[in-house]
Design an enzyme around this catalytic site. Structure first.
Site, PDB file in Angstrom:
ATOM      1  N   GLU A  27       0.842  -1.205   0.000  1.00 44.06           N
ATOM      2  CA  GLU A  27       0.000   0.000   0.000  1.00 44.06           C
ATOM      3  C   GLU A  27       0.877   1.255   0.000  1.00 44.06           C
ATOM      4  O   GLU A  27       2.030   1.222   0.458  1.00 44.06           O
ATOM      5  CB  GLU A  27      -0.884  -0.018   1.266  1.00 44.06           C
ATOM      6  CG  GLU A  27      -1.793   1.202   1.393  1.00 44.06           C
ATOM      7  CD  GLU A  27      -2.877   1.066   2.450  1.00 44.06           C
ATOM      8  OE1 GLU A  27      -2.823   0.117   3.264  1.00 44.06           O
ATOM      9  OE2 GLU A  27      -3.786   1.921   2.464  1.00 44.06           O
ATOM     10  N   ASN A 174     -12.224  -0.948  -0.763  1.00 47.42           N
ATOM     11  CA  ASN A 174     -11.515  -1.554   0.357  1.00 47.42           C
ATOM     12  C   ASN A 174     -12.216  -1.164   1.654  1.00 47.42           C
ATOM     13  O   ASN A 174     -12.488   0.027   1.880  1.00 47.42           O
ATOM     14  CB  ASN A 174     -10.069  -1.031   0.398  1.00 47.42           C
ATOM     15  CG  ASN A 174      -9.337  -1.446   1.659  1.00 47.42           C
ATOM     16  OD1 ASN A 174      -8.877  -2.576   1.766  1.00 47.42           O
ATOM     17  ND2 ASN A 174      -9.244  -0.556   2.640  1.00 47.42           N
ATOM     18  N   GLU A 175     -12.514  -2.136   2.467  1.00 43.26           N
ATOM     19  CA  GLU A 175     -13.129  -1.861   3.777  1.00 43.26           C
ATOM     20  C   GLU A 175     -14.222  -0.806   3.631  1.00 43.26           C
ATOM     21  O   GLU A 175     -14.225   0.207   4.332  1.00 43.26           O
ATOM     22  CB  GLU A 175     -12.076  -1.454   4.813  1.00 43.26           C
ATOM     23  CG  GLU A 175     -11.047  -2.557   5.034  1.00 43.26           C
ATOM     24  CD  GLU A 175     -10.155  -2.397   6.261  1.00 43.26           C
ATOM     25  OE1 GLU A 175     -10.168  -1.324   6.897  1.00 43.26           O
ATOM     26  OE2 GLU A 175      -9.433  -3.358   6.574  1.00 43.26           O
ATOM     27  N   GLU A 297      -6.320  -9.031   3.582  1.00 43.52           N
ATOM     28  CA  GLU A 297      -5.483  -8.372   4.593  1.00 43.52           C
ATOM     29  C   GLU A 297      -5.514  -9.233   5.836  1.00 43.52           C
ATOM     30  O   GLU A 297      -6.599  -9.515   6.374  1.00 43.52           O
ATOM     31  CB  GLU A 297      -5.984  -6.960   4.914  1.00 43.52           C
ATOM     32  CG  GLU A 297      -5.682  -5.966   3.828  1.00 43.52           C
ATOM     33  CD  GLU A 297      -6.037  -4.522   4.190  1.00 43.52           C
ATOM     34  OE1 GLU A 297      -5.961  -4.148   5.380  1.00 43.52           O
ATOM     35  OE2 GLU A 297      -6.396  -3.776   3.261  1.00 43.52           O
ATOM     36  N   GLN A 346       1.928  -6.192   5.630  1.00 47.22           N
ATOM     37  CA  GLN A 346       2.143  -5.851   4.246  1.00 47.22           C
ATOM     38  C   GLN A 346       3.545  -6.295   3.851  1.00 47.22           C
ATOM     39  O   GLN A 346       4.322  -6.719   4.711  1.00 47.22           O
ATOM     40  CB  GLN A 346       1.963  -4.362   4.029  1.00 47.22           C
ATOM     41  CG  GLN A 346       0.561  -3.870   4.342  1.00 47.22           C
ATOM     42  CD  GLN A 346       0.276  -2.446   3.820  1.00 47.22           C
ATOM     43  OE1 GLN A 346       1.088  -1.829   3.153  1.00 47.22           O
ATOM     44  NE2 GLN A 346      -0.895  -1.917   4.190  1.00 47.22           N
TER      45      GLN A 346
END
Ligand code: AHR
Length: 487
Positions: A27, A174-175, A297, A346
């Site tokens: 990210e 995302n989310e 994730e 990540q």
């Protein structure tokens, strides 16, 4: 020393392990991209068009199969047009999610696809559904995949890339229950249906479309999505889960008590409940298993290292993380019938990273070594693997294991989660004729970790597994992870 019997039946194949289960996530956050993967072509650090050579090499060594980008929360504020064209003319924006730092957009679509080609992995784009439009996403996909006579393909050519790129995996937001727009699942499901309708691979290849799934144990979100999305327009839904027992006091990555160790393992083991319950819901609506689960994730999240930017999420990584990573990957292998991809959060310098960098130096974390030990599972078939067990810290099985077969090789991966007791294992192997046995092991005190002064303090050593009268024997020291290869 605790003793355990195990049984593996190589003829009892339960699911295909897609290589993408061993995927990663990068990210625009802290030092993951800038000062991590990407240092710029003018850097003294050896690089290929700005991408660090040593990181490419490290990714290739563990066969990173897929890389998710550009977020995370960042995905829903990312506008792809800012990241193409002459670098000096690229718009400067603010990364409002992560530290409020300037986003130069120096690393954009071309650089990301370049990275994936160098690594040899599939790109997985997280599209902007929060602040973007169906048109913006549709145009991004055309820019990437069109070989035709159209302005967007022409623009890509003008920007230096003649051929279109291969693209399969696309996420829609995302989310979106949180940083991606605070949506209700009903609203998100409708938006998803609209966005995906205009999202095509212009080369005619089928996209693999991933809808934003739940946060941890939000089973209602999964239920609503499964009611409203069909396999005709959805290939998978995602799940995000971080192993954190208290978000207000996440604790240190390296300084922790046995109670903290216990809590980390308990939290990581929650993944089993999440997989069982979410896949249970999916089974009811989609018994044929046409919609997959993508855990895009996952990992451990601690307080940042002292003196670093709180918005950069930079943390160290110890043998505790190695054990929870191994436990989680064994679970993914066991749920591979429905789990089709997973991405550790990540890849570099952020959260449970594979790699940490400091100037020209890099180090491989204990978690990196776990991905090394597990890489032979990629593309294999999960086979029946039973172990006698006992629990540590409440519900956590002391021994974590899974096994797969690929190209005539049986791979068994194990973790001993106990911080203070060794595990002596005798394993019967059925329906597989063994000629050779090899093993590798990663072990240490739960606090052991690599530093830039001692980058190889934790590293893989040769194991001592052996076959005696047709039975596999090995001993796992406390807090260890092992791979056994039988052929
Ligand atoms: O991985 C860090 C952040 O955690 C991601 O941006 C977001 O999706 C999640 O909350």
């Amino acid at each position: 020393m605790k003793q355990f019997k195990m049984l593996i039946n190589a003829a009892d194949r339960t699911a295909h392990i897609r290589p993408e289960l061993y995927g990663h996530f990068s990210e625009h956050l802290g030092r993951c991209i800038y000062d991590g993967i990407y240092v710029g072509a003018d850097s003294e650090i050896p690089n290929i068009r700005g991408i660090r050579k040593d990181i490419v090499e490290a990714f290739r060594q563990i066969h990173v199969p897929v890389l998710r980008w550009p977020g995370g929360c960042f995905a829903d504020i990312y506008h792809w047009q800012n990241g193409i064209g002459a670098p000096s003319a690229r718009k400067k924006t603010v990364n409002t999610y992560w530290g409020g730092v300037t986003e130069t957009n120096r690393f954009g679509t071309h650089e990301f696809f370049d990275l994936c080609e160098l690594v040899g992995c599939e790109p997985y784009l997280a599209g902007n559904l929060g602040t973007g439009s169906p048109r913006e996403l549709s145009e991004w996909l055309t820019y990437i995949t069109s070989d035709g006579d159209c302005d967007l393909a022409e623009l890509r050519r003008k920007n230096g890339r003649n051929d279109p790129w291969m693209l399969k995996y696309v996420g829609f937001g995302n989310e979106n229950w949180g940083c991606g727009g605070n949506m209700r699942p009903e609203y998100y499901a409708d938006l998803y249906r609209q966005f995906q309708c205009f999202s095509m691979n212009a080369a005619g290849e089928k996209l693999f479309r991933v809808a934003c799934g739940p946060c941890g144990g939000d089973y209602r979100w999964t239920e609503v999505l499964m009611q409203n999305l069909s396999p005709e327009h959805t290939d998978a839904i995602s799940l995000h889960y971080y192993a954190v027992s208290n978000w207000e006091m996440k604790g240190s990555a390296t300084v922790f008590s046995e109670d903290d160790y216990a809590r980390s393992l308990q939290c990581a083991y929650q993944m089993e409940t999440l997989l069982r319950r979410h896949t249970g819901i999916m089974d009811r609506y989609d018994p044929a298993g046409r919609i997959g689960l993508v855990v895009d994730e996952w990992g451990n999240w601690y307080e940042v290292e002292e003196g670093t930017n709180p918005g950069f999420l930079y943390q160290q990584n110890t043998m505790r993380d190695a054990v929870t990573a191994a436990m989680t990957l064994n679970l993914f292998n066991r749920y591979a019938g429905r789990v089709v991809m997973a991405n550790l959060a990540q890849a570099v310098n952020v959260l449970q990273a594979l790699i940490l960098t400091d100037g020209a130096q890099i180090l491989r974390t204990p978690t990196y070594h776990v991905f090394d030990l597990f890489q032979a599972h990629q593309g294999g078939e999960t086979v029946y693997c039973f172990s006698q067990n006992e629990t540590v810290f409440g519900e956590v099985p002391m021994l974590s294991s899974s096994a797969s077969v690929k190209d005539g090789v049986l791979t068994v991966t194990l973790a001993n989660c106990a911080p203070d007791a060794a595990a002596e294992i005798c394993c019967d192997i059925c329906n597989f004729s063994v000629r050779t046995v090899a093993s590798r092991i990663l072990a240490g005190d739960p606090h052991s970790h690599n530093t830039f002064a001692e980058p190889e303090a934790v590293r893989i050593a040769e194991g001592t597994a052996e076959l005696l009268n047709g039975v596999l024997h090995l001993t796992l020291p406390p807090c260890s992870v092992a791979e056994v290869t039988l052929s």
